[in-house]
Design an enzyme around this catalytic site. Structure first.
Site, mmCIF file in Angstrom:
data_model
loop_
_atom_site.group_PDB
_atom_site.id
_atom_site.type_symbol
_atom_site.label_atom_id
_atom_site.label_comp_id
_atom_site.label_asym_id
_atom_site.label_seq_id
_atom_site.Cartn_x
_atom_site.Cartn_y
_atom_site.Cartn_z
ATOM 1 C CG HIS A 345 -21.466 59.334 -11.551
ATOM 2 N ND1 HIS A 345 -22.633 59.419 -10.820
ATOM 3 C CD2 HIS A 345 -21.003 58.083 -11.368
ATOM 4 C CE1 HIS A 345 -22.848 58.276 -10.208
ATOM 5 N NE2 HIS A 345 -21.870 57.434 -10.523
ATOM 6 C CE LYS A 533 -29.453 71.929 -6.793
ATOM 7 N NZ LYS A 533 -29.557 70.620 -7.395
ATOM 8 N NE ARG A 534 -19.661 70.340 -2.211
ATOM 9 C CZ ARG A 534 -18.557 69.632 -2.042
ATOM 10 N NH1 ARG A 534 -18.629 68.386 -1.625
ATOM 11 N NH2 ARG A 534 -17.374 70.160 -2.252
ATOM 12 C CE LYS A 539 -24.266 70.491 -7.983
ATOM 13 N NZ LYS A 539 -25.294 69.444 -8.184
ATOM 14 C CB THR A 641 -30.253 62.166 -6.329
ATOM 15 O OG1 THR A 641 -29.130 62.745 -5.661
ATOM 16 C CG2 THR A 641 -29.797 61.117 -7.314
ATOM 17 C CE LYS A 645 -31.146 62.901 -1.953
ATOM 18 N NZ LYS A 645 -29.866 63.592 -1.662
HETATM 19 C C1 LIG Z 1 -28.993 64.261 -2.418
HETATM 20 C C2 LIG Z 1 -27.834 64.987 -1.851
HETATM 21 C C3 LIG Z 1 -26.950 65.652 -2.701
HETATM 22 C C4 LIG Z 1 -27.152 65.713 -4.206
HETATM 23 O O1 LIG Z 1 -27.991 66.820 -4.493
HETATM 24 P P1 LIG Z 1 -28.158 67.354 -5.988
HETATM 25 O O2 LIG Z 1 -29.202 68.413 -5.847
HETATM 26 O O3 LIG Z 1 -28.632 66.214 -6.806
HETATM 27 O O4 LIG Z 1 -26.850 67.892 -6.414
HETATM 28 C C5 LIG Z 1 -25.887 66.325 -2.149
HETATM 29 N N1 LIG Z 1 -25.680 66.343 -0.812
HETATM 30 C C6 LIG Z 1 -26.526 65.731 0.039
HETATM 31 C C7 LIG Z 1 -26.262 65.810 1.502
HETATM 32 C C8 LIG Z 1 -27.617 65.029 -0.441
HETATM 33 O O5 LIG Z 1 -28.436 64.405 0.412
#
Ligand SMILES: *Cc1c(COP(=O)(O)O)cnc(C)c1O
Length: 797
Positions: A345, A533-534, A539, A641, A645
């Site tokens: 990952h 995101k985190r 990032k 991911t 979304k």
């Molecule tokens: C999809 C998702 C992530 C991952 O987000 P990235 O932008 O790909 O880092 C993290 N937390 C939650 C709650 C998510 O639904």
């Protein structure tokens, strides 16, 4: 069979039985519990039948081992998948109960940090929906990821309590409990001319499975997510019983709140072995019960490890085959290597797991011996290839410099190693894992991540889903590629206007929620520009913030400055020990306070930090986004991911050519995405050969100098040295994430995007093109690839 009237009667009857009170006295919590119980029971027939069919057909099954599952709420998704959402919603309504309010009562199952854990959850949905024999195994953490509060601009962490009122979806299976041994030592003896190894004086922990049904969408398949709970053994042989009880229960107490940093704590290694040992024991027991021996385990079972956290599955399976089943090494190794597959990952060095021998060996003495043996045999092979090349051997060894390298063990002990987006896999093969790729080229493959489109579109965005079904029929819910059918509407003015209206309605809903929580009113005509995101340096939330500060300065200083009004929305948790990430959260909140309280910018700028980002909040945010911020330093984000979304909800991406952004760009084309910044190749070139000096950018770009100076010159009143560490990271430490380097390119692209937004119809066309091409990023596609290329599993009938 499931009529509204039957449902209502059953609900009322069940409510009385379960809660021991009349309907008029019952609470929403009672209603939620009752409904949850009913649904779980409703699936139990199919659950049993699915398992019987797996037994009867003797097909291969996959077990997905993951230390995290970020499931979110399950109630409505289960109703949708069972095809009873409407019946239940209407039936409840007639009883005066609002399903939406019951959903509020269900806690998020937040047994994960972010992308990795959410991927596991999306995969479970796709496996069941595709009628594939695939089950998850994980840990039943008592406390999921911490709950985040923002106090005075700072993140405060509270323990999460999802099990407080029980978990209606789970079934405790005490009869299937197993014991997991720690500590102690290994005894050897000869028996019939064979050396026998016995783990003695071990402290054993009881692992009790809690099974949750995983309901396929409009299918009869119900797979299993098995979560293990750590409990004291019934007859512990321990000096200090209280200490033993405490230490045992600690194993499934907390989720580690960081997935990008290897902490090296002994409890974490205990969790990993606990998951692996319990899972393997249960898998092996079931297999032996049906087939009598483990000779052909690899023909009937695949065990997939989600990152290296469950990599001890390799030595654990070896242990079972050698010590319990009496196989010789070569045969055991053949079975093991052909049973285990592995997903990598990350290439971030700080995230690659390695365990000091001094921790590993005493905790898991027999497992350590087996890892040593695997290492010795592997190194011997390397030596035979290149005798005397110690540098090469030390670089590839599983144990070197007193550390166990978990990724090396995973590659050597598995038959498949996959990355999670094409770029990521290429970087693995060409750089990070190059010597391993040269050794085992046949093992390496790519599986670009995906998302459960039934959660992130069908469930999260009912308005858009209804429009899509109207336009192209309902088959997209099963086959996300059908979304391509939308392309025929790309020049249909009325359709594009409807798309725009739905986005506006979703923005209004989010704005209402923000208003309730913060008292800040948002203009829904503004661009909703979202980064959720985190929080992590790579990032680059900081790049986003510096851009906002730049816009603020422009509005204040240049009366002729033109810009499309923007609402910047952030959501992010920082790992509690991640000092720098917490500074960025405070900075976002400082900028928000400054901007939101300045009447001069009020008509053009707002900044919102949404507390406690998690799956259920994410489901409200994605449908309301115009812009998806995917601005990581190229080469650092393995896939992402969140980007998918946003895309499937019609947001346009501003992003770097990193992770799966590359593949999104390839599908939608230059006109429907905003790409900026260094490429991965350029970034990696700088890391290798140097040549980047951030200070130069600071001095030569006035806009940049101004915003960086503002971090420490009193621009934020009352905060003296708060942001010095950020300035240091950018200047003294030469900006390891190329924020300054990409700044100009980012603001130019943001400017272009802002102008583009004003042509509403054209924007909706771009949005439509994004939705249409998002089908590829359904986890159904990803899982079909895993099933055929790696696992070799087939759907039931
Ligand atoms: C999809 C998702 C992530 C991952 O987000 P990235 O932008 O790909 O880092 C993290 N937390 C939650 C709650 C998510 O639904």
């Amino acid at each position: 069979m499931f009529s509204k009237e039957n449902f209502k009667a059953a609900f009322l009857h069940r409510l009385e039985m379960l809660c021991g009170k009349s309907f008029s006295e019952s609470t929403k919590v009672d209603h939620y519990q009752t409904l949850g119980q009913m649904i779980r029971e409703y699936v139990s027939d199919d659950w049993i039948t699915t398992n019987e069919q797996y037994m009867a057909t003797k097909g291969k099954q996959v077990y997905y081992l993951s230390i995290e599952y970020l499931l979110g709420k399950l109630l409505r998704q289960n109703l949708i998948n069972l095809g009873v959402e409407q019946t239940v919603e209407e039936g409840l309504k007639e009883l005066g109960i609002d399903l939406g309010e019951l959903e509020e009562i269900e806690p998020d199952a937040g047994l994960g940090n972010g992308g990795l854990g959410r991927l596991a959850a999306c995969f479970l949905d796709s496996l069941a929906s595709l009628n594939l024999p695939g089950h998850g195994q994980g840990i039943r953490y008592k406390h999921g990821l911490f709950e985040q509060k923002i106090v005075n601009g700072y993140q405060v962490e509270l323990p999460e309590q999802w099990l407080r009122s029980g978990n209606v979806w789970e079934v405790r299976k005490l009869d299937l409990a197993v014991s997991v041994p720690f500590w102690g030592k290994v005894d050897t003896k000869m028996e019939n001319g064979r050396l026998i190894f016995q783990h003695i004086n071990a402290e054993t922990v009881t692992a009790v499975p809690y099974d949750m049904p995983v309901v396929g969408y409009e299918s009869k398949t119900v797979n299993t997510l098995r979560l293990w709970n750590a409990e004291p053994a019934q007859f512990p042989v321990h000096k200090d019983i209280l200490k033993y009880k405490r230490e045992t229960e600690a194993i499934s107490e907390f989720l580690y709140p960081d997935d990008t940093h290897d902490e090296g704590k002994i409890l974490r290694l205990k969790q990993q072995y606990f998951l692996v040992s319990a899972s393997l024991q249960s898998i092996v027991k079931a297999h032996k019960k049906q087939y009598g021996s483990l000779d052909k385990l690899h023909e009937y079972v695949c065990i997939h490890i989600n990152d290296t956290h469950p990599v001890l599955a390799i030595p654990e399976l070896m242990r079972i085959l050698l010590d319990q089943e009496g196989f010789g090494w070569d045969e055991a190794w053949h079975i093991t290597q052909n049973t285990i597959s592995y997903t990598n990952h990350t290439t971030l060095a700080e995230a690659l797991e390695k365990w000091p021998v001094r921790i590993f060996q005493p905790l898991l003495p027999r497992i350590y011996m087996i890892v040593e043996e695997i290492n010795e045999r592997f190194c011997r092979k390397l030596w035979e290839e290149t005798p005397g090349d110690w540098t090469r051997i030390a670089g590839l060894a599983i144990i070197a410099d007193e550390f166990v390298q978990m990724a090396h063990l995973a590659i050597v002990g598995s038959f498949s190693v996959n990355g999670v987006a094409r770029l990521h896999t290429e970087i693995l093969k060409e750089r990070e894992m190059k010597p391993f790729f040269q050794l085992f080229p046949e093992k390496f493959n790519n599986k670009t991540n995906g998302i459960a489109h039934r959660r992130w579109l069908l469930k999260a965005n009912p308005k858009l889903s209804a429009l899509l079904t109207d336009a192209i029929g309902p088959s997209w819910t099963h086959s996300a590629n059908e979304l391509m059918g939308l392309l025929k509407y790309q020049d249909d003015r009325s359709f594009l206007e409807q798309l725009g209206k739905i986005k506006a309605a979703n923005k209004k809903q989010l704005a209402e929620m923000v208003y309730k929580q913060t008292g800040i009113a948002l203009d829904t005509r503004a661009i909703f520009d979202v980064q959720v995101k985190r929080l992590h340096a790579y990032k680059r939330q900081l790049l986003n913030v510096l851009h906002i500060m730049y816009l603020y300065n422009q509005i204040k200083e240049d009366s002729s400055f033109q810009m499309t009004p923007r609402v910047f929305i952030f959501g992010a948790k920082a790992s509690p020990g991640y000092y720098y990430a917490k500074k960025i959260i405070k900075l976002i909140n400082s900028v928000a306070e400054k901007v939101n309280n300045d009447p001069k910018v009020a008509d053009r700028l707002k900044v919102i930090f949404m507390e406690n980002y998690r799956v259920s909040l994410a489901e409200r945010i994605f449908p309301a986004a115009d812009i998806s911020e995917q601005i990581s330093t190229a080469s650092k984000e393995a896939s992402g991911t969140g980007n998918m979304k946003f895309m499937i909800n019609g947001a346009l991406t501003i992003g770097t050519l990193d992770g799966a952004n590359v593949e999104i760009h390839e599908r939608v084309g230059d006109d429907n995405i905003f790409i900026f910044g260094l490429t991965a190749e350029e970034v990696l070139h700088y890391y290798r050969h140097g040549g980047y000096e951030s200070v130069g950018y600071y001095h030569h770009d006035k806009r940049l100098k101004q915003v960086i100076d503002q971090l420490i010159n009193g621009f934020f009143p009352g905060i003296q040295n708060e942001y010095e560490p950020i300035v240091d990271s950018l200047l003294e430490e030469n900006d390891q994430y190329f924020v300054l380097k990409d700044f100009a390119s980012y603001i130019n692209t943001q400017q272009r995007l802002g102008s583009c937004y004003t042509d509403s119809l054209n924007w909706q066309k771009k949005s439509l093109i994004n939705i249409a091409h998002a089908g590829y990023f359904s986890s159904d596609r990803t899982i079909k690839e895993y099933a055929s290329d790696i696992w070799g599993i087939h759907p039931l009938q």
